[in-house]
Design a protein around this motif. Sequence first.
Motif, PDB file in Angstrom:
ATOM      1  N   VAL A  14      19.991  29.551  16.297  1.00 12.34           N
ATOM      2  CA  VAL A  14      19.817  29.075  17.675  1.00 12.34           C
ATOM      3  C   VAL A  14      21.087  28.453  18.259  1.00 12.34           C
ATOM      4  CG1 VAL A  14      17.354  28.685  17.313  1.00 12.34           C
ATOM      5  CG2 VAL A  14      18.944  26.762  17.089  1.00 12.34           C
ATOM      6  N   PHE A  15      22.120  28.224  17.428  1.00 14.21           N
ATOM      7  CA  PHE A  15      23.353  27.660  17.991  1.00 14.21           C
ATOM      8  C   PHE A  15      24.605  28.465  17.633  1.00 14.21           C
ATOM      9  CE2 PHE A  15      22.606  25.293  13.986  1.00 14.21           C
ATOM     10  CZ  PHE A  15      23.816  25.490  13.332  1.00 14.21           C
ATOM     11  N   ARG A  16      24.437  29.571  16.930  1.00 17.80           N
ATOM     12  CA  ARG A  16      25.596  30.379  16.523  1.00 17.80           C
ATOM     13  C   ARG A  16      26.442  30.814  17.719  1.00 17.80           C
ATOM     14  NH1 ARG A  16      23.219  34.194  13.696  1.00 17.80           N
ATOM     15  NH2 ARG A  16      23.876  33.545  11.602  1.00 17.80           N
ATOM     16  N   THR A  17      25.792  31.353  18.746  1.00 20.30           N
ATOM     17  CA  THR A  17      26.534  31.834  19.917  1.00 20.30           C
ATOM     18  C   THR A  17      27.369  30.728  20.536  1.00 20.30           C
ATOM     19  OG1 THR A  17      24.873  33.523  20.398  1.00 20.30           O
ATOM     20  CG2 THR A  17      26.315  32.878  22.203  1.00 20.30           C
ATOM     21  N   ARG A  18      26.796  29.515  20.590  1.00 19.40           N
ATOM     22  CA  ARG A  18      27.536  28.403  21.196  1.00 19.40           C
ATOM     23  C   ARG A  18      28.781  28.059  20.387  1.00 19.40           C
ATOM     24  NH1 ARG A  18      28.779  24.230  24.043  1.00 19.40           N
ATOM     25  NH2 ARG A  18      28.953  22.139  23.184  1.00 19.40           N
ATOM     26  N   VAL A  19      28.652  27.905  19.075  1.00 22.26           N
ATOM     27  CA  VAL A  19      29.793  27.404  18.301  1.00 22.26           C
ATOM     28  C   VAL A  19      30.869  28.461  18.080  1.00 22.26           C
ATOM     29  CG1 VAL A  19      28.375  25.643  17.174  1.00 22.26           C
ATOM     30  CG2 VAL A  19      28.705  27.849  16.050  1.00 22.26           C
ATOM     31  N   TYR A  20      30.548  29.723  18.337  1.00 25.24           N
ATOM     32  CA  TYR A  20      31.556  30.773  18.182  1.00 25.24           C
ATOM     33  C   TYR A  20      32.100  31.290  19.513  1.00 25.24           C
ATOM     34  CZ  TYR A  20      30.914  31.181  13.140  1.00 25.24           C
ATOM     35  OH  TYR A  20      30.895  30.921  11.777  1.00 25.24           O
ATOM     36  N   ASN A  21      31.313  31.210  20.577  1.00 24.71           N
ATOM     37  CA  ASN A  21      31.703  31.887  21.817  1.00 24.71           C
ATOM     38  C   ASN A  21      31.905  30.996  23.029  1.00 24.71           C
ATOM     39  OD1 ASN A  21      31.487  34.326  20.408  1.00 24.71           O
ATOM     40  ND2 ASN A  21      29.341  34.578  20.970  1.00 24.71           N
ATOM     41  N   GLU A  22      31.347  29.786  23.023  1.00 26.71           N
ATOM     42  CA  GLU A  22      31.439  28.969  24.228  1.00 26.71           C
ATOM     43  C   GLU A  22      32.730  28.150  24.255  1.00 26.71           C
ATOM     44  OE1 GLU A  22      27.853  26.807  25.095  1.00 26.71           O
ATOM     45  OE2 GLU A  22      26.593  28.592  24.922  1.00 26.71           O
ATOM     46  N   THR A  23      33.168  27.841  25.462  1.00 29.34           N
ATOM     47  CA  THR A  23      34.443  27.127  25.622  1.00 29.34           C
ATOM     48  C   THR A  23      34.277  25.634  25.905  1.00 29.34           C
ATOM     49  OG1 THR A  23      34.478  27.735  27.975  1.00 29.34           O
ATOM     50  CG2 THR A  23      35.623  29.201  26.437  1.00 29.34           C
ATOM     51  N   ASN A  24      33.100  25.237  26.390  1.00 25.78           N
ATOM     52  CA  ASN A  24      32.882  23.816  26.693  1.00 25.78           C
ATOM     53  C   ASN A  24      32.406  23.079  25.438  1.00 25.78           C
ATOM     54  OD1 ASN A  24      30.363  25.061  26.593  1.00 25.78           O
ATOM     55  ND2 ASN A  24      29.484  23.773  28.209  1.00 25.78           N
ATOM     56  N   PHE A  71      34.688  20.082  16.330  1.00 21.67           N
ATOM     57  CA  PHE A  71      33.239  20.083  16.116  1.00 21.67           C
ATOM     58  C   PHE A  71      32.749  21.498  15.832  1.00 21.67           C
ATOM     59  CE2 PHE A  71      29.040  20.725  18.197  1.00 21.67           C
ATOM     60  CZ  PHE A  71      28.258  19.982  17.320  1.00 21.67           C
ATOM     61  N   ALA A  72      33.201  22.453  16.641  1.00 20.98           N
ATOM     62  CA  ALA A  72      32.798  23.846  16.445  1.00 20.98           C
ATOM     63  C   ALA A  72      33.190  24.331  15.055  1.00 20.98           C
ATOM     64  CB  ALA A  72      33.438  24.727  17.513  1.00 20.98           C
ATOM     65  N   THR A  73      34.406  24.021  14.640  1.00 22.62           N
ATOM     66  CA  THR A  73      34.872  24.448  13.313  1.00 22.62           C
ATOM     67  C   THR A  73      34.025  23.847  12.199  1.00 22.62           C
ATOM     68  OG1 THR A  73      37.148  24.666  14.122  1.00 22.62           O
ATOM     69  CG2 THR A  73      36.848  24.466  11.742  1.00 22.62           C
ATOM     70  N   SER A  74      33.685  22.566  12.339  1.00 26.52           N
ATOM     71  CA  SER A  74      32.903  21.896  11.289  1.00 26.52           C
ATOM     72  C   SER A  74      31.510  22.499  11.172  1.00 26.52           C
ATOM     73  CB  SER A  74      32.808  20.392  11.558  1.00 26.52           C
ATOM     74  OG  SER A  74      32.007  20.132  12.705  1.00 26.52           O
ATOM     75  N   VAL A  75      30.915  22.854  12.307  1.00 28.00           N
ATOM     76  CA  VAL A  75      29.574  23.433  12.297  1.00 28.00           C
ATOM     77  C   VAL A  75      29.605  24.870  11.772  1.00 28.00           C
ATOM     78  CG1 VAL A  75      27.602  24.108  13.728  1.00 28.00           C
ATOM     79  CG2 VAL A  75      28.747  21.935  14.153  1.00 28.00           C
ATOM     80  N   GLN A  76      30.671  25.595  12.080  1.00 28.05           N
ATOM     81  CA  GLN A  76      30.802  26.975  11.603  1.00 28.05           C
ATOM     82  C   GLN A  76      30.798  27.047  10.079  1.00 28.05           C
ATOM     83  OE1 GLN A  76      34.396  28.408  13.426  1.00 28.05           O
ATOM     84  NE2 GLN A  76      33.508  28.427  15.492  1.00 28.05           N
ATOM     85  N   GLY A  77      31.202  25.955   9.446  1.00 23.78           N
ATOM     86  CA  GLY A  77      31.218  25.932   7.985  1.00 23.78           C
ATOM     87  C   GLY A  77      29.857  26.145   7.364  1.00 23.78           C
ATOM     88  N   ASN A  78      28.803  25.821   8.115  1.00 21.27           N
ATOM     89  CA  ASN A  78      27.441  26.004   7.598  1.00 21.27           C
ATOM     90  C   ASN A  78      26.669  27.040   8.404  1.00 21.27           C
ATOM     91  OD1 ASN A  78      25.512  25.206   5.602  1.00 21.27           O
ATOM     92  ND2 ASN A  78      24.357  24.129   7.192  1.00 21.27           N
ATOM     93  N   CYS A  79      27.387  27.735   9.289  1.00 21.21           N
ATOM     94  CA  CYS A  79      26.751  28.744  10.131  1.00 21.21           C
ATOM     95  C   CYS A  79      27.718  29.913  10.299  1.00 21.21           C
ATOM     96  CB  CYS A  79      26.386  28.142  11.490  1.00 21.21           C
ATOM     97  SG  CYS A  79      25.519  29.294  12.612  1.00 21.21           S
ATOM     98  N   PRO A  80      27.720  30.845   9.360  1.00 22.41           N
ATOM     99  CA  PRO A  80      28.642  31.976   9.439  1.00 22.41           C
ATOM    100  C   PRO A  80      28.351  32.849  10.659  1.00 22.41           C
ATOM    101  CG  PRO A  80      27.000  32.345   7.729  1.00 22.41           C
ATOM    102  CD  PRO A  80      26.834  30.928   8.177  1.00 22.41           C
ATOM    103  N   SER A  81      29.318  33.635  11.053  1.00 21.82           N
ATOM    104  CA  SER A  81      29.161  34.479  12.239  1.00 21.82           C
ATOM    105  C   SER A  81      28.075  35.531  12.046  1.00 21.82           C
ATOM    106  CB  SER A  81      30.478  35.148  12.603  1.00 21.82           C
ATOM    107  OG  SER A  81      30.982  35.890  11.510  1.00 21.82           O
ATOM    108  N   THR A  82      27.835  35.907  10.807  1.00 18.47           N
ATOM    109  CA  THR A  82      26.698  36.785  10.481  1.00 18.47           C
ATOM    110  C   THR A  82      26.017  36.253   9.231  1.00 18.47           C
ATOM    111  OG1 THR A  82      28.123  38.247   9.156  1.00 18.47           O
ATOM    112  CG2 THR A  82      27.773  38.854  11.458  1.00 18.47           C
ATOM    113  N   GLY A  83      24.678  36.363   9.198  1.00 14.95           N
ATOM    114  CA  GLY A  83      23.923  35.859   8.055  1.00 14.95           C
ATOM    115  C   GLY A  83      23.705  34.354   8.144  1.00 14.95           C
ATOM    116  N   GLY A  84      22.940  33.841   7.211  1.00 12.79           N
ATOM    117  CA  GLY A  84      22.684  32.402   7.169  1.00 12.79           C
ATOM    118  C   GLY A  84      21.895  31.888   8.349  1.00 12.79           C
ATOM    119  N   ASP A  85      21.040  32.733   8.910  1.00 12.65           N
ATOM    120  CA  ASP A  85      20.300  32.351  10.113  1.00 12.65           C
ATOM    121  C   ASP A  85      19.529  31.047   9.964  1.00 12.65           C
ATOM    122  OD1 ASP A  85      21.244  34.596  11.314  1.00 12.65           O
ATOM    123  OD2 ASP A  85      19.304  35.599  11.539  1.00 12.65           O
ATOM    124  N   ASN A  86      19.008  30.785   8.790  1.00 10.81           N
ATOM    125  CA  ASN A  86      18.168  29.602   8.591  1.00 10.81           C
ATOM    126  C   ASN A  86      18.932  28.393   8.044  1.00 10.81           C
ATOM    127  OD1 ASN A  86      15.715  30.761   9.520  1.00 10.81           O
ATOM    128  ND2 ASN A  86      15.493  31.847   7.579  1.00 10.81           N
TER     129      ASN A  86
END
Length: 324
Positions: free
Chosen positions: A208-218, A223-238
């Motif tokens: 529910v937040f993958r698109t935001r932390v990878y694609n949004e500019t605001n 913060f985005a980098t830290s969250v990406q560590g537990n939310c890969p661009s593919t997989g790991g949906d849960n």
Amino acid sequence: MANSFSLTTFSSSSSLFIALLLIFSAAASAQLSSTFYSTSCPNALSTIQAAVQSAVANEKRMGASLLRLHFHDCFVQGCDGSVLLDDTSSFTGEKTAGPNQNSIRGFDVVDNIKKQVEAICNQTVSCADILAVAARDSVVALGGPSWTVQLGRRDSTTASLSQANSDIPSPNSNLSALISAFSKKGLSTNDMVALSGAHTIGQARCTVFRTRVYNETNIDASFATSVQGNCPSTGGDNNLSPLDLQTPTTFDNDYYTNLVNKKGLMHSDQQLFNGGSTDSLVNTYSTNPSRFTSDFVTAIVNMGNISPLTGTQGEIRLNCRKTN
């Protein structure tokens, strides 16, 4: 003259009809009372409170989950316990709706509360009221404010998958859609911003937040980098991330500070502080925690008043998962 007379008569009749509707509406609302169980089940609230405290002590996240159940219940058919119903041969419940599937949780805790309450007062306390009280007790257990819960809701005998899909706000909603979704339930924009502060506790799934932390500019880059560590661009949906990284299990106003710093986890969160009409209120809440808690209490009481079943409407379920 005749036309004038009939217009006046119609106007008077309409006014009377509207007045009667308002009186009826007020009477229905007035059936909710903070002392509803004081005679019929005087130990109901203390029993619910003890069970919630135990559940939250066992798992802090459960406090946010129980609060969310109340929200997802009230936004579909009103606060009637419909979110708790399992599917049957005659209707499909709300648990498999998009906003709920693999997301809402805490049903076992509600079952346990209901079992304890039934043991002291048979078929007296509704599942809808249990959700309302458990939401309050969860907030208190995580350091938040208390409030007087209005009681006397009864349980629905059906659920609405379609309404759950259409009426529960999406984490991808823009500000206008959020304002509209809450307005549809009789809640103001102020209520919406205050209730969103519930995201000061709990966690969200990567999907529910993958698109935001990878694609949004605001969004704050670190913060985005830290969250990406537990939310890969593919997989790991849960995979889960806290909605508030600073104090994820404390009910405070850090959620709004995060928004001001562009650290809202979900798209719908950051929409509250993105150059729109709600920016000033978010700023206020970020610097004035007492104003936030006061407005949150007002808003959640308002939410708890959405279309309750009262009097002889609905039923008091013996099992929150199924009708009697």
